[in-house]
Design a protein around this motif. Structure first.
Motif, PDB file in Angstrom:
ATOM      1  N   PRO A   1       0.806  -1.213   0.000  1.00 17.19           N
ATOM      2  CA  PRO A   1       0.000   0.000   0.000  1.00 17.19           C
ATOM      3  C   PRO A   1       0.849   1.277   0.000  1.00 17.19           C
ATOM      4  N   GLU A   2       2.105   1.136   0.357  1.00 16.72           N
ATOM      5  CA  GLU A   2       3.054   2.250   0.399  1.00 16.72           C
ATOM      6  C   GLU A   2       4.451   1.642   0.350  1.00 16.72           C
ATOM      7  N   ARG A   3       5.448   2.493   0.166  1.00 14.20           N
ATOM      8  CA  ARG A   3       6.815   1.988   0.098  1.00 14.20           C
ATOM      9  C   ARG A   3       7.721   2.794   1.019  1.00 14.20           C
ATOM     10  N   VAL A   4       8.856   2.198   1.315  1.00 14.95           N
ATOM     11  CA  VAL A   4       9.898   2.860   2.085  1.00 14.95           C
ATOM     12  C   VAL A   4      11.136   2.922   1.198  1.00 14.95           C
ATOM     13  N   HIS A   5      11.657   4.120   1.019  1.00 14.53           N
ATOM     14  CA  HIS A   5      12.884   4.348   0.244  1.00 14.53           C
ATOM     15  C   HIS A   5      13.990   4.591   1.264  1.00 14.53           C
ATOM     16  N   LEU A   6      14.970   3.673   1.314  1.00 15.92           N
ATOM     17  CA  LEU A   6      16.019   3.798   2.317  1.00 15.92           C
ATOM     18  C   LEU A   6      17.387   3.899   1.678  1.00 15.92           C
ATOM     19  N   MET A   7      18.307   4.425   2.429  1.00 15.94           N
ATOM     20  CA  MET A   7      19.690   4.651   1.989  1.00 15.94           C
ATOM     21  C   MET A   7      19.749   5.648   0.827  1.00 15.94           C
TER      22      MET A   7
END
Length: 163
Positions: free
Chosen positions: A118-124
């Motif tokens: 339903p959503e995303r996490v953009h890391l680094m």
């Protein structure tokens, strides 16, 4: 019951399965290691799995890469073991003995239908390549480094943990 993830390499030398409580492909990692070993779009997506349930056909075709990490002037070899096919170079999964109960298959190697997050996490994002323009949705989260919330925590807090 956890979801069974089935995966393979491009040439078919390796097939594997693993049980997962955390099958949502939501976490996009832009670090240079993920980007260069498994991320043609500038990032890689790791899922979570239960290491004890990993079954592999074609294990003899697997090689392991352990990246060197620059720690402010000195290099350190990562404990993370990136498993890939020695024939076609498909990134298969990451295993780190620091967390022996877990395994992290790359979403790109999974052949099973995966749920759409339903959503995303953009890391680094602090180490992304300059040519990468992240597609950040209205409900997505962004982090220069690693978020505090784990794969398990993210899935459970959103009611997406697969029993």
């Amino acid at each position: 019951m956890p979801m069974t993830l089935k995966g393979s390499c491009r040439c078919g030398a390796v097939h594997f399965s693993v049980e997962s409580h955390t099958p949502q492909p939501y976490q996009l990692c832009y670090c240079s290691i993920c980007r260069k070993t498994a991320g043609g779009g500038g990032y890689a997506i790791n899922l979570g799995g239960l290491a004890a349930t990993l079954k592999v056909d074609g294990r003899e075709a697997i090689k392991v890469f352990r990246a060197e990490i620059d720690r402010g002037g000195h290099c350190e070899v990562s404990t993370g073991e990136r498993n890939f096919c020695r024939h076609c170079a498909t990134a298969l999964w990451l295993f780190d003995p620091t967390w022996p109960e877990l395994i992290h298959p790359f979403a790109s190697a999974i052949d099973s239908e995966l749920p759409i997050p339903p959503e995303r996490v953009h890391l680094m994002l602090g180490s992304k390549a300059n040519w990468v323009v992240p597609d950040i949705g209205p409900n997505d989260q962004t982090f220069e480094g690693y978020p505090e919330e784990s794969l398990e925590g993210w899935h459970k807090s959103r009611g997406l943990w697969v029993e």
